[in-house]
Design a protein around this motif. Sequence first.
Motif, PDB file in Angstrom:
ATOM      1  N   PHE A 299      18.872 -12.291  -3.191  1.00 37.41           N
ATOM      2  CA  PHE A 299      17.792 -13.231  -2.887  1.00 37.41           C
ATOM      3  C   PHE A 299      17.250 -13.106  -1.469  1.00 37.41           C
ATOM      4  O   PHE A 299      16.029 -13.140  -1.264  1.00 37.41           O
ATOM      5  N   ASP A 300      18.105 -12.975  -0.490  1.00 40.65           N
ATOM      6  CA  ASP A 300      17.652 -12.962   0.907  1.00 40.65           C
ATOM      7  C   ASP A 300      16.637 -11.850   1.202  1.00 40.65           C
ATOM      8  O   ASP A 300      15.588 -12.119   1.797  1.00 40.65           O
ATOM      9  N   PRO A 301      16.885 -10.607   0.789  1.00 45.63           N
ATOM     10  CA  PRO A 301      15.868  -9.576   1.044  1.00 45.63           C
ATOM     11  C   PRO A 301      14.572  -9.807   0.265  1.00 45.63           C
ATOM     12  O   PRO A 301      13.479  -9.500   0.765  1.00 45.63           O
ATOM     13  N   VAL A 302      14.671 -10.358  -0.944  1.00 46.56           N
ATOM     14  CA  VAL A 302      13.468 -10.656  -1.726  1.00 46.56           C
ATOM     15  C   VAL A 302      12.641 -11.719  -1.007  1.00 46.56           C
ATOM     16  O   VAL A 302      11.422 -11.594  -0.872  1.00 46.56           O
ATOM     17  N   LEU A 303      13.289 -12.755  -0.526  1.00 43.92           N
ATOM     18  CA  LEU A 303      12.590 -13.803   0.206  1.00 43.92           C
ATOM     19  C   LEU A 303      11.942 -13.249   1.472  1.00 43.92           C
ATOM     20  O   LEU A 303      10.795 -13.571   1.785  1.00 43.92           O
ATOM     21  N   THR A 304      12.643 -12.383   2.184  1.00 45.19           N
ATOM     22  CA  THR A 304      12.100 -11.756   3.389  1.00 45.19           C
ATOM     23  C   THR A 304      10.869 -10.923   3.054  1.00 45.19           C
ATOM     24  O   THR A 304       9.852 -10.985   3.754  1.00 45.19           O
ATOM     25  N   LEU A 305      10.960 -10.141   1.981  1.00 42.20           N
ATOM     26  CA  LEU A 305       9.825  -9.323   1.561  1.00 42.20           C
ATOM     27  C   LEU A 305       8.620 -10.190   1.208  1.00 42.20           C
ATOM     28  O   LEU A 305       7.505  -9.943   1.675  1.00 42.20           O
ATOM     29  N   LEU A 306       8.827 -11.215   0.387  1.00 43.23           N
ATOM     30  CA  LEU A 306       7.716 -12.071  -0.028  1.00 43.23           C
ATOM     31  C   LEU A 306       7.117 -12.840   1.149  1.00 43.23           C
ATOM     32  O   LEU A 306       5.899 -13.000   1.236  1.00 43.23           O
ATOM     33  N   ALA A 307       7.957 -13.292   2.067  1.00 39.86           N
ATOM     34  CA  ALA A 307       7.446 -13.993   3.251  1.00 39.86           C
ATOM     35  C   ALA A 307       6.616 -13.047   4.116  1.00 39.86           C
ATOM     36  O   ALA A 307       5.557 -13.428   4.642  1.00 39.86           O
TER      37      ALA A 307
ATOM     38  N   PRO B 234      -1.102 -24.792   3.926  1.00 43.81           N
ATOM     39  CA  PRO B 234      -2.259 -24.544   3.061  1.00 43.81           C
ATOM     40  C   PRO B 234      -1.857 -24.786   1.599  1.00 43.81           C
ATOM     41  O   PRO B 234      -0.676 -24.837   1.269  1.00 43.81           O
ATOM     42  N   SER B 235      -2.837 -24.931   0.753  1.00 43.85           N
ATOM     43  CA  SER B 235      -2.537 -25.204  -0.656  1.00 43.85           C
ATOM     44  C   SER B 235      -1.892 -24.007  -1.347  1.00 43.85           C
ATOM     45  O   SER B 235      -1.181 -24.176  -2.324  1.00 43.85           O
ATOM     46  N   ALA B 236      -2.112 -22.815  -0.854  1.00 41.81           N
ATOM     47  CA  ALA B 236      -1.506 -21.617  -1.456  1.00 41.81           C
ATOM     48  C   ALA B 236      -1.173 -20.599  -0.370  1.00 41.81           C
ATOM     49  O   ALA B 236      -1.959 -20.395   0.541  1.00 41.81           O
ATOM     50  N   ILE B 237      -0.007 -20.001  -0.486  1.00 44.34           N
ATOM     51  CA  ILE B 237       0.376 -18.914   0.420  1.00 44.34           C
ATOM     52  C   ILE B 237       0.982 -17.769  -0.378  1.00 44.34           C
ATOM     53  O   ILE B 237       1.920 -17.144   0.026  1.00 44.34           O
ATOM     54  N   ASN B 238       0.410 -17.513  -1.528  1.00 46.24           N
ATOM     55  CA  ASN B 238       0.968 -16.483  -2.400  1.00 46.24           C
ATOM     56  C   ASN B 238       1.086 -15.143  -1.685  1.00 46.24           C
ATOM     57  O   ASN B 238       0.259 -14.774  -0.876  1.00 46.24           O
ATOM     58  N   ALA B 239       2.161 -14.445  -2.018  1.00 45.31           N
ATOM     59  CA  ALA B 239       2.403 -13.125  -1.446  1.00 45.31           C
ATOM     60  C   ALA B 239       1.782 -12.032  -2.292  1.00 45.31           C
ATOM     61  O   ALA B 239       1.425 -10.983  -1.790  1.00 45.31           O
TER      62      ALA B 239
ATOM     63  N   MET C  83      14.082  -2.177  -3.114  1.00 41.37           N
ATOM     64  CA  MET C  83      13.706  -3.539  -2.797  1.00 41.37           C
ATOM     65  C   MET C  83      12.583  -4.019  -3.711  1.00 41.37           C
ATOM     66  O   MET C  83      12.610  -5.157  -4.172  1.00 41.37           O
ATOM     67  N   THR C  84      11.620  -3.137  -3.959  1.00 43.89           N
ATOM     68  CA  THR C  84      10.506  -3.528  -4.820  1.00 43.89           C
ATOM     69  C   THR C  84      11.001  -3.908  -6.212  1.00 43.89           C
ATOM     70  O   THR C  84      10.556  -4.903  -6.789  1.00 43.89           O
ATOM     71  N   ARG C  85      11.927  -3.140  -6.736  1.00 42.87           N
ATOM     72  CA  ARG C  85      12.466  -3.438  -8.074  1.00 42.87           C
ATOM     73  C   ARG C  85      13.235  -4.755  -8.082  1.00 42.87           C
ATOM     74  O   ARG C  85      13.143  -5.525  -9.035  1.00 42.87           O
ATOM     75  N   THR C  86      13.974  -5.019  -7.034  1.00 42.57           N
ATOM     76  CA  THR C  86      14.716  -6.279  -6.955  1.00 42.57           C
ATOM     77  C   THR C  86      13.747  -7.453  -6.929  1.00 42.57           C
ATOM     78  O   THR C  86      13.955  -8.464  -7.602  1.00 42.57           O
ATOM     79  N   MET C  87      12.663  -7.320  -6.168  1.00 43.25           N
ATOM     80  CA  MET C  87      11.651  -8.378  -6.123  1.00 43.25           C
ATOM     81  C   MET C  87      11.022  -8.563  -7.498  1.00 43.25           C
ATOM     82  O   MET C  87      10.845  -9.689  -7.969  1.00 43.25           O
ATOM     83  N   GLU C  88      10.690  -7.458  -8.171  1.00 44.28           N
ATOM     84  CA  GLU C  88      10.106  -7.548  -9.509  1.00 44.28           C
ATOM     85  C   GLU C  88      11.053  -8.251 -10.479  1.00 44.28           C
ATOM     86  O   GLU C  88      10.626  -9.105 -11.266  1.00 44.28           O
ATOM     87  N   LEU C  89      12.322  -7.893 -10.423  1.00 44.60           N
ATOM     88  CA  LEU C  89      13.298  -8.538 -11.307  1.00 44.60           C
ATOM     89  C   LEU C  89      13.406 -10.037 -11.030  1.00 44.60           C
ATOM     90  O   LEU C  89      13.458 -10.850 -11.957  1.00 44.60           O
ATOM     91  N   ALA C  90      13.430 -10.402  -9.755  1.00 43.86           N
ATOM     92  CA  ALA C  90      13.541 -11.821  -9.398  1.00 43.86           C
ATOM     93  C   ALA C  90      12.327 -12.601  -9.892  1.00 43.86           C
ATOM     94  O   ALA C  90      12.462 -13.683 -10.488  1.00 43.86           O
ATOM     95  N   VAL C  91      11.134 -12.065  -9.675  1.00 45.18           N
ATOM     96  CA  VAL C  91       9.909 -12.762 -10.082  1.00 45.18           C
ATOM     97  C   VAL C  91       9.811 -12.837 -11.600  1.00 45.18           C
ATOM     98  O   VAL C  91       9.503 -13.886 -12.166  1.00 45.18           O
TER      99      VAL C  91
END
Length: 67
Positions: free
Chosen positions: A30-38, A61-66, A1-9
């Motif tokens: 996309f769905d698991p990446v979005l879930t992870l980041l949220a 808020p102005s920022a909600i970075n993950a 999952m971490t690698r998929t998120m890294e690739l997407a970002v």
Amino acid sequence: MTRTMELAVHMDDLAVGVGIATPELSTTAFDPVLTLLAGLAARRHGQAAPLRAPARAERAPSAINAL
């Protein structure tokens, strides 16, 4: 999952860097990446911030970075 998120970002970073639209991921990716980041954003900012960002922009808020 971490690698998929890294690739997407990084795919988004590269697309922005060369001035093209970010390619769409399949929902399977996309769905698991979005879930992870949220989830990461909720840990960092509390549950209300990531809830409000897409649902109540006027209270978000102005920022909600993950990351």
